[in-house]
Design a protein around this motif. Structure first.
Motif, mmCIF file in Angstrom:
data_model
loop_
_atom_site.group_PDB
_atom_site.id
_atom_site.type_symbol
_atom_site.label_atom_id
_atom_site.label_comp_id
_atom_site.label_asym_id
_atom_site.label_seq_id
_atom_site.Cartn_x
_atom_site.Cartn_y
_atom_site.Cartn_z
ATOM 1 N N UNK A 52 39.096 37.337 35.817
ATOM 2 C CA UNK A 52 39.620 36.585 36.957
ATOM 3 C C UNK A 52 38.718 36.767 38.173
ATOM 4 N N UNK A 53 38.195 37.962 38.345
ATOM 5 C CA UNK A 53 37.270 38.235 39.444
ATOM 6 C C UNK A 53 36.036 37.346 39.331
ATOM 7 N N UNK A 54 35.465 37.290 38.139
ATOM 8 C CA UNK A 54 34.263 36.466 37.939
ATOM 9 C C UNK A 54 34.545 34.979 38.121
ATOM 10 N N UNK A 55 35.786 34.568 37.857
ATOM 11 C CA UNK A 55 36.177 33.164 38.037
ATOM 12 C C UNK A 55 36.565 32.869 39.485
ATOM 13 N N UNK A 56 36.563 33.902 40.336
ATOM 14 C CA UNK A 56 36.920 33.709 41.733
ATOM 15 C C UNK A 56 38.419 33.672 41.972
ATOM 16 N N UNK A 57 39.200 34.121 41.004
ATOM 17 C CA UNK A 57 40.661 34.087 41.101
ATOM 18 C C UNK A 57 41.258 35.416 41.538
ATOM 19 N N UNK A 58 40.432 36.435 41.685
ATOM 20 C CA UNK A 58 40.907 37.758 42.079
ATOM 21 C C UNK A 58 39.835 38.409 42.942
ATOM 22 N N UNK A 59 40.256 39.112 43.994
ATOM 23 C CA UNK A 59 39.266 39.809 44.836
ATOM 24 C C UNK A 59 38.505 40.874 44.049
ATOM 25 N N UNK A 60 37.248 41.044 44.383
ATOM 26 C CA UNK A 60 36.395 42.013 43.701
ATOM 27 C C UNK A 60 36.953 43.427 43.827
ATOM 28 N N UNK A 61 37.432 43.782 45.018
ATOM 29 C CA UNK A 61 37.936 45.142 45.203
ATOM 30 C C UNK A 61 39.158 45.422 44.327
ATOM 31 N N UNK A 62 39.984 44.420 44.064
ATOM 32 C CA UNK A 62 41.147 44.594 43.187
ATOM 33 C C UNK A 62 40.706 44.777 41.734
ATOM 34 N N UNK A 63 39.705 44.025 41.310
ATOM 35 C CA UNK A 63 39.186 44.158 39.948
ATOM 36 C C UNK A 63 38.517 45.523 39.768
ATOM 37 N N UNK A 64 37.770 45.969 40.772
ATOM 38 C CA UNK A 64 37.128 47.283 40.708
ATOM 39 C C UNK A 64 38.179 48.380 40.596
ATOM 40 N N UNK A 65 39.222 48.281 41.410
ATOM 41 C CA UNK A 65 40.289 49.285 41.388
ATOM 42 C C UNK A 65 40.988 49.308 40.026
ATOM 43 N N UNK A 66 41.193 48.151 39.432
ATOM 44 C CA UNK A 66 41.803 48.070 38.098
ATOM 45 C C UNK A 66 40.917 48.764 37.072
#
Length: 92
Positions: A52-66
Motif C-alpha cells: 500500500x505504501x508503494x501504491x501511495x495508499x499508506x504513509x511511508x512512516x506507517x509502513x516502516x513502523x509496521x
C-alpha cells in the motif's frame, strides 16, 4: 524515491549478518527471501502495508513502523554497530 524510510530498520539476516532496510521495496525483498508472507497474519498485514505504501495508499512512516514491529515480534531486529550499507557509504 517512493517508499524510502527516514530511518533504516536493521534486521538479522542469518546468524551474524545484519541488513539495513531503507525502503518498502527492500523490506518486501527481505520478507520474500525469509518467506515471511505465507500463512502468518502479522507478516501478511506487514506485506499489505508495504505494498500500500508503494501504491501511495499508506504513509511511508506507517509502513516502516509496521515492518519494524513485525521484525521485533519475530526476533529479527538488530542493533548493529555498523551495517554493510553504512560501510559502503563511509568508503565513498
Amino acid at each position: 524515491m517512493r517508499g524510502s524510510f527516514n530511518d533504516p530498520v536493521y534486521v538479522q539476516n542469518g546468524r551474524t549478518l545484519v541488513e539495513e532496510i531503507c525502503s518498502a521495496e527492500q523490506a518486501i525483498d527481505f520478507m520474500e527471501r525469509k518467506r515471511l508472507e505465507a500463512e502468518d497474519l502479522v507478516a501478511r498485514v506487514t506485506w499489505q502495508a508495504l505494498h500500500k505504501c508503494l501504491a501511495g495508499e499508506m504513509p511511508v512512516n506507517a509502513a516502516r513502523e509496521t515492518f519494524f514491529r513485525m521484525a521485533k515480534k519475530k526476533g529479527l531486529l538488530a542493533e548493529p554497530e555498523m551495517s554493510l550499507c553504512s560501510v559502503g557509504r563511509l568508503a565513498k
